[in-house]
Enzyme design. Structure first.
Site, PDB file in Angstrom:
ATOM      1  N   ASP A   9       1.464 -10.581  -2.746  1.00 14.51           N
ATOM      2  CA  ASP A   9       1.127 -11.767  -1.938  1.00 14.51           C
ATOM      3  C   ASP A   9      -0.222 -11.466  -1.557  1.00 14.51           C
ATOM      4  OD1 ASP A   9       2.166  -9.820  -0.214  1.00 14.51           O
ATOM      5  OD2 ASP A   9       2.751 -11.075   1.327  1.00 14.51           O
ATOM      6  N   HIS A 246       0.393  -0.290   4.234  1.00 13.99           N
ATOM      7  CA  HIS A 246       1.461  -0.862   3.559  1.00 13.99           C
ATOM      8  C   HIS A 246       1.470  -0.552   2.193  1.00 13.99           C
ATOM      9  CE1 HIS A 246       3.073  -1.694   7.506  1.00 13.99           C
ATOM     10  NE2 HIS A 246       2.222  -2.564   7.654  1.00 13.99           N
TER      11      HIS A 246
HETATM   12  O1  RIB Z   1       5.461  -5.513   6.186  1.00 15.98           O
HETATM   13  C1  RIB Z   1       4.189  -5.279   5.410  1.00 15.98           C
HETATM   14  C2  RIB Z   1       4.051  -6.125   4.124  1.00 15.98           C
HETATM   15  O2  RIB Z   1       4.117  -7.604   4.489  1.00 15.98           O
HETATM   16  C3  RIB Z   1       3.012  -5.840   3.307  1.00 15.98           C
HETATM   17  O3  RIB Z   1       3.216  -6.091   1.973  1.00 15.98           O
HETATM   18  C4  RIB Z   1       1.860  -7.029   3.695  1.00 15.98           C
HETATM   19  O4  RIB Z   1       1.062  -7.339   2.888  1.00 15.98           O
HETATM   20  C5  RIB Z   1       2.878  -7.983   3.962  1.00 15.98           C
HETATM   21  O5  RIB Z   1       3.399  -8.864   2.850  1.00 15.98           O
HETATM   22 CA    CA Z   2       1.834  -7.558   0.824  1.00 18.26          CA
END
Ligand code: RIB
Ligand code: CA
Length: 317
Positions: A9, A246
């Site tokens: 995303d 992340h």
């Molecule tokens: O919780 C973190 C995730 O949520 C990451 O993938 C960030 O890009 C959102 O999609």
């Molecule tokens: Ca993400």
């Protein structure tokens, strides 16, 4: 050479994961499929296409638009306070002539799994909706994909949407439940490790000082986008001049699993209760139906090694 699809995303941390994958000599990106989340699936596709151009990676990377809403048909508005109006921190990247392929993301995943004959690694950095749809069309998919590495979930730490849930699982918990129980060879890279790995202002100044000239456009983009992301972390977490890592961590672990330690667990995701939506169900304790399939949950990473590897790629090391 590991052959990966990134299902994203495409927000700020997804974009760093994508640029790293396109730069790493150990990875070949077979395609990018997109999903709603940090922005809509269409904006995520546009961001991905522009990132591919920015990377000058030297090979064609197809982009395919995927789910615009969860399996239950819920549309969620983009968290503009985190990733900006366009998902990538309001940084305007040069346009590209590339267009998304005219096919469904789930069909692309199934086609690539067949073509690559057991070699495909799928890295998901958003909701698991596209993978769940692929699974519904091709139930043998778990035997056809080498590995799924997913950024998502939290086990022994609090969530980032509710006290129990992380955003990627919360966004489509039924899809997550389906994928976790499906029998994939799967690694889950969740908040337990991504919130213990940081990019700091020091990495940004080193990146500026040492990046290879050919990587300069990517470094300049990362400076701007990450400064925006630092701003969000400062407001919500009281963190000064740094952010969590992340999505890049999922790509790094897909490339080299020795960066982490793992615990095998039988997992599901809560999708019936509103209060506990997106909570990981584990060990049969909270599970309504017992599954015997286990996934590898990353419980520890070596943050210094991960960050060295991430930024080393742009220094041309
Ligand atoms: O919780 C973190 C995730 O949520 C990451 O993938 C960030 O890009 C959102 O999609
Ligand atoms: Ca993400």
């Amino acid at each position: 050479m590991r052959r990966i699809i990134i299902d994203a995303d495409t927000g700020i941390d997804d974009s760093i994961a994508i640029l790293y994958a396109l730069t790493s000599e150990n990875l070949h990106v077979e395609g990018i499929t997109t999903c709603f989340g940090n922005s809509g699936a269409g904006q995520s596709a546009e961001n991905s296409i522009r990132l591919i151009k920015l990377s000058a990676c030297g090979y064609d990377v197809p982009v395919v638009m995927g789910a615009e809403c969860s399996l239950e048909g819920e549309y969620q508005s983009a968290p503009k306070h985190i990733h900006g109006e366009n998902g990538i921190g309001n940084v305007e990247l040069p346009e590209s002539e590339q267009k998304p392929l005219d096919m469904a993301a789930e069909d692309f995943i199934i086609k690539k799994a067949d073509e690559l004959d057991g070699e495909l690694i799928l890295v998901t950095t958003g909701r698991l909706t596209n993978l769940a749809k692929a699974l519904m069309k091709e139930p043998k998919l778990p035997c056809k994909i080498k590995k799924v590495v997913s950024m998502g979930g939290c086990l022994d730490t609090h969530g980032n949407v509710t006290p129990y849930a992380e955003a990627n699982i919360y966004g489509d918990p039924r899809a997550a439940d389906m994928v976790l129980r499906a029998g994939f060879n799967m690694i889950l890279v969740g908040l337990d490790v991504t919130t213990k790995t940081f990019i700091t202002a020091k990495e940004l100044s080193d990146l500026d000082a040492y990046c290879a000239e050919k990587n300069r456009p990517m470094a300049d983009y990362m400076q701007k986008a990450l400064k925006h992301y630092f701003g969000f972390h400062s407001l919500t977490e009281g963190m000064t001049g740094c952010c969590f890592v992340h999505d890049p961590l999922a790509v790094l672990i897909a490339e080299d699993a020795s960066l982490g330690e793992y615990k095998m667990l039988s997992l599901g995701a809560e999708y019936k209760s509103e209060d506990f939506r997106g909570m990981l169900l584990r060990d049969g304790r909270y599970q309504s139906t017992i599954t015997h399939h286990e996934v590898a949950v990353c419980t520890r990473v070596d943050p210094a090694r991960a960050i060295r590897r991430l930024f080393g790629a742009f220094q041309g090391k």
